[in-house]
Design a protein around this motif. Structure first.
Motif, PDB file in Angstrom:
ATOM      1  N   UNK A 188      -0.787  -2.842  -5.307  1.00 40.26           N
ATOM      2  CA  UNK A 188      -1.658  -3.601  -4.425  1.00 40.26           C
ATOM      3  C   UNK A 188      -1.031  -4.964  -4.164  1.00 40.26           C
ATOM      4  N   UNK A 189      -0.654  -5.229  -2.927  1.00 43.05           N
ATOM      5  CA  UNK A 189      -0.115  -6.534  -2.540  1.00 43.05           C
ATOM      6  C   UNK A 189      -1.157  -7.231  -1.670  1.00 43.05           C
ATOM      7  N   UNK A 190      -1.192  -8.537  -1.747  1.00 44.43           N
ATOM      8  CA  UNK A 190      -2.237  -9.317  -1.081  1.00 44.43           C
ATOM      9  C   UNK A 190      -2.342  -9.055   0.416  1.00 44.43           C
ATOM     10  N   UNK A 191      -1.238  -9.011   1.125  1.00 41.27           N
ATOM     11  CA  UNK A 191      -1.287  -8.903   2.581  1.00 41.27           C
ATOM     12  C   UNK A 191      -0.708  -7.590   3.082  1.00 41.27           C
ATOM     13  N   UNK A 192      -0.934  -6.519   2.324  1.00 41.35           N
ATOM     14  CA  UNK A 192      -0.356  -5.235   2.683  1.00 41.35           C
ATOM     15  C   UNK A 192      -1.288  -4.113   2.258  1.00 41.35           C
ATOM     16  N   UNK A 193      -1.054  -2.954   2.833  1.00 41.52           N
ATOM     17  CA  UNK A 193      -1.803  -1.775   2.404  1.00 41.52           C
ATOM     18  C   UNK A 193      -1.412  -1.413   0.974  1.00 41.52           C
ATOM     19  N   UNK A 194      -2.312  -0.780   0.220  1.00 41.05           N
ATOM     20  CA  UNK A 194      -1.900  -0.253  -1.080  1.00 41.05           C
ATOM     21  C   UNK A 194      -0.734   0.717  -0.859  1.00 41.05           C
ATOM     22  N   UNK A 195       0.239   0.686  -1.773  1.00 36.09           N
ATOM     23  CA  UNK A 195       1.421   1.527  -1.622  1.00 36.09           C
ATOM     24  C   UNK A 195       1.528   2.523  -2.772  1.00 36.09           C
TER      25      UNK A 195
END
Length: 175
Positions: free
Chosen positions: A88-95
């Motif tokens: 989970x990155x702040x400004x991205x979709x979950x990967x």
């Protein structure tokens, strides 16, 4: 403070697999399976050689990193066979990321683990879209992702140092 990782269940059971937190009891199998160029080369982050200290560090960090939710993939014989998880990155979709030890390839375990994690993510209603990245030269992993419901949304090139410039696919899954 609740994090996205906290919304996911501690244990996910599929027809043949159990997904649960990695623990030190997995260390020997983790190191034995990950210490393989066929595993590390297509990954963005697994070192080679993969040593005991790498495995121990991964296991110790697994429970403390709010931006990651890794699951040990436990096979039908109750043995560790790989890892699946979300970042989970702040400004991205979950990967989504995953790998299975080579002795466990071509049995449908990777797809089953991915589908199990996606079902758990869907049940939370918090993750309407999940992304994955895969080298275009990794047809087996592309097949796992497509069989799990991912669709290619972008053809690009890797910026990860070990794969810099290699063709890369970005795929999305929608709940």
């Amino acid at each position: 403070m609740s994090t996205p990782r906290d919304a996911l269940p501690a244990v996910i059971a599929t027809e043949r697999l159990t997904l649960r937190a990695p623990h030190l009891g997995d260390l020997d199998a983790l190191v034995a399976l990950a210490n393989n160029r066929n595993i590390s080369d297509p990954s963005a982050s697994l070192p080679f050689p993969y040593l005991s200290e790498h495995g121990r560090g991964f296991i110790e960090r697994a429970s403390r990193k709010p931006e990651r939710r890794p699951y040990a993939v436990i096979g039908p014989d109750d043995q560790f066979i790989g890892i699946v998880g979300l970042h989970f990155a702040a400004d991205s979709l979950p990967e989504l990321g995953y790998w299975l030890g080579e002795p466990h390839w071509r049995r449908g375990y990777a797809t089953e683990a991915v589908v199990g994690l996606l079902a758990a993510a869907r049940a939370t209603s918090l993750f309407p879209t999940i992304m994955a990245r895969v080298l275009a030269s990794n047809p087996a992993s592309i097949q796992v992702l497509e069989k799990s419901g991912f669709e290619v949304v972008e053809h690009t090139h890797s910026v990860v140092e070990r794969h810099r410039g290699k063709p890369l696919l970005i795929l999305n899954w929608s709940a």
